[in-house]
Design a protein around this motif. Structure first.
Motif, PDB file in Angstrom:
ATOM      1  N   ASN A  67       0.821  -1.208   0.000  1.00  0.00           N
ATOM      2  CA  ASN A  67       0.000   0.000   0.000  1.00  0.00           C
ATOM      3  C   ASN A  67       0.864   1.272   0.000  1.00  0.00           C
ATOM      4  OD1 ASN A  67      -2.495   1.252  -0.005  1.00  0.00           O
ATOM      5  ND2 ASN A  67      -2.512   1.471   2.208  1.00  0.00           N
ATOM      6  N   VAL A  98      -2.383   4.897   1.068  1.00  0.00           N
ATOM      7  CA  VAL A  98      -3.805   5.028   1.349  1.00  0.00           C
ATOM      8  C   VAL A  98      -4.066   4.353   2.688  1.00  0.00           C
ATOM      9  CG1 VAL A  98      -6.153   4.480   0.603  1.00  0.00           C
ATOM     10  CG2 VAL A  98      -4.402   5.021  -1.097  1.00  0.00           C
ATOM     11  N   ASP A 100      -7.272   3.749   5.303  1.00  0.00           N
ATOM     12  CA  ASP A 100      -8.719   3.847   5.520  1.00  0.00           C
ATOM     13  C   ASP A 100      -9.390   4.788   4.515  1.00  0.00           C
ATOM     14  OD1 ASP A 100      -8.664   2.065   7.647  1.00  0.00           O
ATOM     15  OD2 ASP A 100      -8.272   3.660   9.103  1.00  0.00           O
ATOM     16  N   ASN A 101      -9.127   4.598   3.227  1.00  0.00           N
ATOM     17  CA  ASN A 101      -9.701   5.393   2.131  1.00  0.00           C
ATOM     18  C   ASN A 101      -9.271   6.855   2.132  1.00  0.00           C
ATOM     19  OD1 ASN A 101     -11.043   3.209   0.962  1.00  0.00           O
ATOM     20  ND2 ASN A 101     -12.723   3.430   2.421  1.00  0.00           N
ATOM     21  N   VAL A 102      -8.207   7.192   2.842  1.00  0.00           N
ATOM     22  CA  VAL A 102      -7.617   8.531   2.810  1.00  0.00           C
ATOM     23  C   VAL A 102      -6.273   8.411   2.096  1.00  0.00           C
ATOM     24  CG1 VAL A 102      -6.711  10.448   4.168  1.00  0.00           C
ATOM     25  CG2 VAL A 102      -8.763   9.231   4.945  1.00  0.00           C
ATOM     26  N   SER A 103      -6.132   9.134   0.957  1.00  0.00           N
ATOM     27  CA  SER A 103      -4.881   9.120   0.195  1.00  0.00           C
ATOM     28  C   SER A 103      -3.961  10.212   0.715  1.00  0.00           C
ATOM     29  CB  SER A 103      -5.149   9.377  -1.291  1.00  0.00           C
ATOM     30  OG  SER A 103      -5.929   8.361  -1.832  1.00  0.00           O
ATOM     31  N   ARG A 123      -6.364  13.411   0.425  1.00  0.00           N
ATOM     32  CA  ARG A 123      -7.639  13.348  -0.285  1.00  0.00           C
ATOM     33  C   ARG A 123      -8.503  12.240   0.299  1.00  0.00           C
ATOM     34  NH1 ARG A 123      -3.653  13.139  -3.391  1.00  0.00           N
ATOM     35  NH2 ARG A 123      -3.948  11.035  -4.158  1.00  0.00           N
ATOM     36  N   ALA A 124      -9.806  12.495   0.343  1.00  0.00           N
ATOM     37  CA  ALA A 124     -10.751  11.498   0.817  1.00  0.00           C
ATOM     38  C   ALA A 124     -12.106  11.752   0.175  1.00  0.00           C
ATOM     39  CB  ALA A 124     -10.875  11.543   2.334  1.00  0.00           C
ATOM     40  N   ALA A 125     -12.913  10.694   0.095  1.00  0.00           N
ATOM     41  CA  ALA A 125     -14.264  10.821  -0.440  1.00  0.00           C
ATOM     42  C   ALA A 125     -15.247  10.856   0.723  1.00  0.00           C
ATOM     43  CB  ALA A 125     -14.582   9.652  -1.363  1.00  0.00           C
ATOM     44  N   ASN A 130     -15.470  14.398  -3.449  1.00  0.00           N
ATOM     45  CA  ASN A 130     -14.053  14.175  -3.163  1.00  0.00           C
ATOM     46  C   ASN A 130     -13.490  15.456  -2.567  1.00  0.00           C
ATOM     47  OD1 ASN A 130     -13.922  11.525  -4.376  1.00  0.00           O
ATOM     48  ND2 ASN A 130     -14.135  12.582  -6.327  1.00  0.00           N
TER      49      ASN A 130
END
Length: 190
Positions: A67, A98, A100-103, A123-125, A130
């Protein structure tokens, strides 16, 4: 600059190769020149009758390990939606992951003029939106920005706000993208 009478031509040659299943190498050679019989004008309005430039503007080794991504060498640098930095030929180290879905992505190095540069992007959704935040240190200047985008039918709505923490200058952009086309409005202080 003065009137442009030339025909600008650019040729880019990308060379990519896999070192193994995790590591790859990339080089991009660029040749630019005026191919017309009338000639380009320089910034000082003098005529350049032999405008040609050949250079390697990208050369790096990149790897992906579980990852975590790592890239070392010369490449373009882009943060947020591009208001703070969207430029070429930065040399240094890029890294990203990345969680927990946070880049999270970062860069440390120098621009082509030798100015020390560092950046961080997060970045996160959040549902269909976004969201992002970025920080850039360019020489002695410090910048931060927040940005977002969302789909509306076939279009993507983009927005970004940026601030120079040293001079208090700020700027923003809003835009709509459909396919390969973008219409945007930018207002940014020096």
């Amino acid at each position: 600059w003065g009137p442009w009478n030339g025909i600008d031509a650019r040729l880019r040659l990308n060379i990519d190769g896999a070192v193994d299943e995790n590591v790859r190498a990339h080089i991009r050679l660029v040749h630019e020149g005026d191919i017309s019989t009338t000639y380009a004008r320089n910034l000082d309005n003098s005529i350049d009758s032999n405008y040609k430039s050949t250079r390697i503007d990208q050369a790096y080794v990149a790897g992906k390990f579980d990852n975590f991504t790592l890239q070392i060498g010369r490449d373009d640098l882009y943060t947020g939606k591009g208001l703070i930095i969207d430029d070429k030929q930065f040399s240094g180290v890029k890294a990203g992951t990345v969680i927990d879905n946070v880049s999270i992505d970062g860069f440390w190095g120098k621009d082509i003029g030798g100015i020390k540069t560092g950046s961080a992007d997060i970045r996160a959704a959040l549902g269909d939106v976004n969201l992002g935040a970025n920080f850039v240190k360019y020489g002695e200047d410090h910048f931060w920005g927040i940005n977002g985008d969302t789909k509306i039918g076939e279009a993507t709505l983009n927005a970004e706000y940026v601030k120079n923490t040293d001079t208090k200058a700020n700027g923003y952009l809003v835009g709509v993208t459909m396919g390969y086309y973008t219409v945007s409005y930018r207002d940014i202080e020096a």
